[in-house]
Enzyme design. Structure first.
Site, short mmCIF file in Angstrom:
data_model
loop_
_atom_site.label_atom_id
_atom_site.label_comp_id
_atom_site.label_asym_id
_atom_site.label_seq_id
_atom_site.Cartn_x
_atom_site.Cartn_y
_atom_site.Cartn_z
N LYS A 142 5.63 -1.63 2.04
CA LYS A 142 4.29 -1.06 1.91
C LYS A 142 4.34 0.39 2.40
O LYS A 142 4.74 0.67 3.54
CB LYS A 142 3.33 -1.88 2.76
CG LYS A 142 1.91 -1.82 2.32
CD LYS A 142 1.12 -2.85 3.11
CE LYS A 142 -0.36 -2.74 2.84
NZ LYS A 142 -1.12 -3.40 3.90
C1 E4P Z 1 -4.09 -4.75 3.10
O1 E4P Z 1 -3.13 -4.47 2.45
C2 E4P Z 1 -4.93 -3.73 3.77
O2 E4P Z 1 -4.21 -3.09 4.76
C3 E4P Z 1 -6.16 -4.41 4.32
O3 E4P Z 1 -6.73 -5.20 3.30
C4 E4P Z 1 -7.18 -3.46 4.91
O4 E4P Z 1 -8.33 -4.20 5.23
P1 E4P Z 1 -9.49 -3.65 6.18
O5 E4P Z 1 -10.19 -2.53 5.47
O6 E4P Z 1 -10.37 -4.83 6.40
O7 E4P Z 1 -8.82 -3.18 7.45
#
Ligand code: E4P
Length: 218
Positions: A87
């Protein structure tokens, strides 16, 4: 639509996996910190533990911000398991790192996507997934689901194989709308996945069926 769970909590990952509907996991540094996971050794061990639970598609986020650091860190994460997807944040160095990982056959998930232009750039670099953040856009009064639609249209126009991974999902309507729009993946907290079950008529209906059955029980 693939279901990913958006957590670094081992018990929640096990629970979602046990339901039999889990296709992958996404984590981020905030989610790792929430579980008290700190330092490189602990982080690598934690990803190893997650990979033992799920079949595939475990997003592990780099924390380096420069190209060389991202490549080094991502390469190390990819060595944990073939299930790991690197990622990478949507930055110039991030896009370069995605191009590098793509050339090495390593899957990537470009995170922190808030515009269709960012998604297009990541797709051109060969990202396996782009992660548009629906909830965080909604929080600032933009339509997160509209962005999902826009990205799907662009990818369809040119036949990009990059998958749209809807992230920052806050409730079941986000999840259902993503499926309606045609997102490839939705990553959600366990409580959102479980909440798909809920309807008072289901509960009432079941209670009535059981009550009626008892009436004629010998
Ligand atoms: C996933 O890949 C993201 O980092 C995550 O969904 C972010 O979510 P949030 O906006 O609730 O922190």
């Amino acid at each position: 639509m693939d279901f990913f769970i958006d957590t670094a909590n081992i018990d929640e990952i096990k629970e979602a996996h046990a339901i039999g509907v889990l296709n992958g996991v996404t984590t981020n540094p905030s989610l790792m910190a929430k579980e008290g996971i700190k330092g490189k050794v602990e982080v690598l061990k934690h990803y190893e533990a997650i990979c033992k639970i799920v079949e595939d598609k475990v997003s592990a986020e780099v924390i380096s911000t420069d190209y060389v650091g991202m490549v080094k860190e991502g390469t190390q994460l990819a060595e944990i398991s073939e299930k790991i997807v690197i990622k990478v944040p949507m930055t110039l160095d991030g896009v370069k790192a995605i191009s590098y990982f793509t050339s090495k056959g390593i899957r990537t998930n470009c995170t922190l996507i808030f515009t269709a232009g960012q998604a297009l750039l990541a797709a051109k670099a060969g990202a396996t997934y782009v992660s548009p953040f629906i909830g965080r856009l909604d929080d600032i009064a933009y339509d997160g689901l509209e962005l999902i639609k826009q990205i799907i249209t662009i990818f369809d126009n040119y036949g990009y194989s990059t998958e749209v991974l809807a992230a920052s999902i806050r409730h079941t309507m986000h999840l259902i709308k993503c499926a309606e729009i045609g997102a490839d993946v939705a990553t959600s907290p366990l409580k959102v996945i479980i909440s798909l079950l809920n309807h008072p008529l289901t509960d009432n209906g079941l209670a009535k069926f059981l009550a009626d059955y008892k009436k004629v029980e010998p």
